[in-house]
Design an enzyme around this catalytic site. Structure first.
Site, short mmCIF file in Angstrom:
data_model
loop_
_atom_site.label_atom_id
_atom_site.label_comp_id
_atom_site.label_asym_id
_atom_site.label_seq_id
_atom_site.Cartn_x
_atom_site.Cartn_y
_atom_site.Cartn_z
N LYS A 1 0.84 -1.21 0.00
CA LYS A 1 0.00 0.00 0.00
C LYS A 1 0.87 1.26 0.00
O LYS A 1 0.65 2.18 -0.78
CB LYS A 1 -0.92 0.03 1.24
CG LYS A 1 -1.92 -1.12 1.29
CD LYS A 1 -2.93 -0.96 2.43
CE LYS A 1 -2.30 -1.04 3.82
NZ LYS A 1 -1.66 -2.33 4.13
N ARG B 1 -9.88 0.45 8.51
CA ARG B 1 -9.35 -0.87 8.87
C ARG B 1 -10.41 -1.74 9.55
O ARG B 1 -10.16 -2.90 9.83
CB ARG B 1 -8.25 -0.62 9.88
CG ARG B 1 -6.99 -1.40 9.81
CD ARG B 1 -5.90 -1.30 9.15
NE ARG B 1 -4.65 -1.72 9.67
CZ ARG B 1 -3.55 -1.08 9.37
NH1 ARG B 1 -3.57 0.03 8.70
NH2 ARG B 1 -2.40 -1.55 9.78
N ARG C 1 11.38 -6.10 5.31
CA ARG C 1 11.20 -4.68 5.63
C ARG C 1 11.70 -4.40 7.04
O ARG C 1 12.28 -3.34 7.31
CB ARG C 1 9.72 -4.32 5.48
CG ARG C 1 9.42 -2.85 5.75
CD ARG C 1 8.02 -2.48 5.31
NE ARG C 1 7.03 -2.76 6.34
CZ ARG C 1 5.70 -2.61 6.19
NH1 ARG C 1 5.23 -2.20 5.03
NH2 ARG C 1 4.87 -2.88 7.15
N ARG D 1 10.88 -0.63 12.23
CA ARG D 1 9.56 -0.87 12.84
C ARG D 1 9.60 -2.16 13.64
O ARG D 1 9.80 -3.24 13.09
CB ARG D 1 8.49 -0.98 11.74
CG ARG D 1 8.09 0.34 11.17
CD ARG D 1 7.01 0.17 10.12
NE ARG D 1 5.82 -0.51 10.60
CZ ARG D 1 4.69 -0.57 9.93
NH1 ARG D 1 4.59 0.03 8.76
NH2 ARG D 1 3.66 -1.22 10.42
N ARG E 1 -0.99 -9.48 13.23
CA ARG E 1 -1.50 -8.44 12.32
C ARG E 1 -2.31 -9.07 11.18
O ARG E 1 -3.31 -8.52 10.74
CB ARG E 1 -0.35 -7.59 11.80
CG ARG E 1 0.18 -6.63 12.87
CD ARG E 1 1.59 -6.16 12.58
NE ARG E 1 1.67 -5.27 11.45
CZ ARG E 1 2.79 -5.09 10.74
NH1 ARG E 1 3.90 -5.75 11.06
NH2 ARG E 1 2.80 -4.25 9.75
P1 AMP Z 1 0.44 0.33 9.22
O1 AMP Z 1 1.60 1.26 9.08
O2 AMP Z 1 -0.73 0.73 8.37
O3 AMP Z 1 0.82 -1.11 9.04
O4 AMP Z 1 -0.07 0.47 10.74
C1 AMP Z 1 0.76 0.13 11.83
C2 AMP Z 1 -0.10 -0.08 13.08
O5 AMP Z 1 -0.80 1.15 13.38
C3 AMP Z 1 -1.20 -1.13 12.94
O6 AMP Z 1 -0.73 -2.43 13.22
C4 AMP Z 1 -2.20 -0.63 13.98
O7 AMP Z 1 -1.79 -0.95 15.28
C5 AMP Z 1 -2.11 0.88 13.83
N1 AMP Z 1 -3.07 1.40 12.83
C6 AMP Z 1 -2.77 2.00 11.64
N2 AMP Z 1 -3.88 2.36 10.99
C7 AMP Z 1 -4.93 1.98 11.77
C8 AMP Z 1 -6.34 2.05 11.65
N3 AMP Z 1 -6.91 2.59 10.56
N4 AMP Z 1 -7.09 1.53 12.66
C9 AMP Z 1 -6.53 0.99 13.76
N5 AMP Z 1 -5.21 0.88 13.94
C10 AMP Z 1 -4.40 1.37 12.96
#
Ligand code: AMP
Length: 170
Positions: free
Chosen positions: A25, A100, A139, A145, A157
Site C-alpha cells: 500500500k 481498517r 522490511r 519498525r 496483524r
Molecule cells: P500500518 O503502518 O498501516 O501497518 O499500521 C501500523 C499499526 O498502526 C497497525 O498495526 C495498527 O496498530 C495501527 N493502525 C494503523 N492504521 C490503523 C487504523 N486505521 N485503525 C486501527 N489501527 C491502525
C-alpha cells in the site's frame, strides 16, 4: 496513466488503498500521490509520528501498535476527521491503512456524506500470505519498525486483518 484517463475525468479523487500488511500500500501510494498530486493519508505513519513525538495520542496508541492490534476506532476516526479538513485535501486524498474496520468505514461514510462527497476509487492489493511474511521480515531489517521484526506480531496483524479489515472490502 490509464487510470488517470479512464477514471479521473476531472473528478475529485478520494481513493482508498486496501491490502494486508506488506501488500505494498505504501509503495503504491507513493506513485499514486505523485501522479495525481494528492496527499497520502497513512494512519500508520500518523500514529508512528505521534508515538515518536510522545503526544497523548501516541502514548495511547503505542501498546496497541506494538502488539499488532488495532488502535481504537474512536481515536482513528477523530484523527482522520481532523486531517481531511486540512486545505491540501480539498482536491482529493489517498487513504493508506484506513479504514481498517467496518466501523471506521461506516464513520467515513458519515463524514463524507456530511461533506456531500464520496470515495471515487477503492483499490485492493491481493498478495499471498507467504509472500507477505517474507516482505515484512525483509522490511523489518531496514524499517526500524518493531512490529515488522517479530513473527508473532506479524501473524497477529494478519489475524486482525482477516477478522477486522477484510470485511471492509464488502
Ligand atoms: P500500518 O503502518 O498501516 O501497518 O499500521 C501500523 C499499526 O498502526 C497497525 O498495526 C495498527 O496498530 C495501527 N493502525 C494503523 N492504521 C490503523 C487504523 N486505521 N485503525 C486501527 N489501527 C491502525
Amino acid at each position: 496513466q490509464n487510470l488517470k484517463s479512464t477514471i479521473y475525468r476531472g473528478a475529485i479523487l478520494r481513493i482508498i488503498l486496501l491490502g494486508a500488511p506488506g501488500a505494498g500500500k505504501g509503495t503504491q501510494a507513493t506513485f499514486i500521490k505523485q501522479h495525481f498530486n494528492i496527499p497520502q493519508i497513512s494512519t500508520g505513519d500518523m500514529l508512528r509520528a505521534a508515538v515518536k513525538a510522545g503526544t497523548p495520542l501516541g502514548l495511547e496508541a503505542k501498546s496497541f501498535m506494538d502488539s499488532g492490534g488495532l488502535v481504537p476506532d474512536a481515536v482513528i476516526i477523530g484523527m482522520v476527521n481532523e486531517r481531511i479538513k486540512e486545505a491540501d485535501c480539498a482536491n482529493g486524498f489517498l487513504f493508506d491503512g484506513f479504514p481498517r474496520t467496518v466501523a471506521q468505514a461506516q464513520a467515513l461514510d458519515k463524514l463524507l456524506t456530511l461533506k456531500k462527497t464520496d470515495i471515487a476509487i477503492v483499490l485492493a492489493l491481493d498478495v499471498t500470505e507467504k509472500e507477505l511474511i517474507n516482505r515484512l521480515l525483509n522490511r523489518g531489517k531496514t524499517s526500524g519498525r518493531s512490529d515488522d521484526t517479530n513473527e508473532d506480531v506479524i501473524k497477529k496483524r494478519f489475524t486482525v486483518y482477516t477478522n477486522e479489515t477484510s470485511p471492509v472490502a464488502d
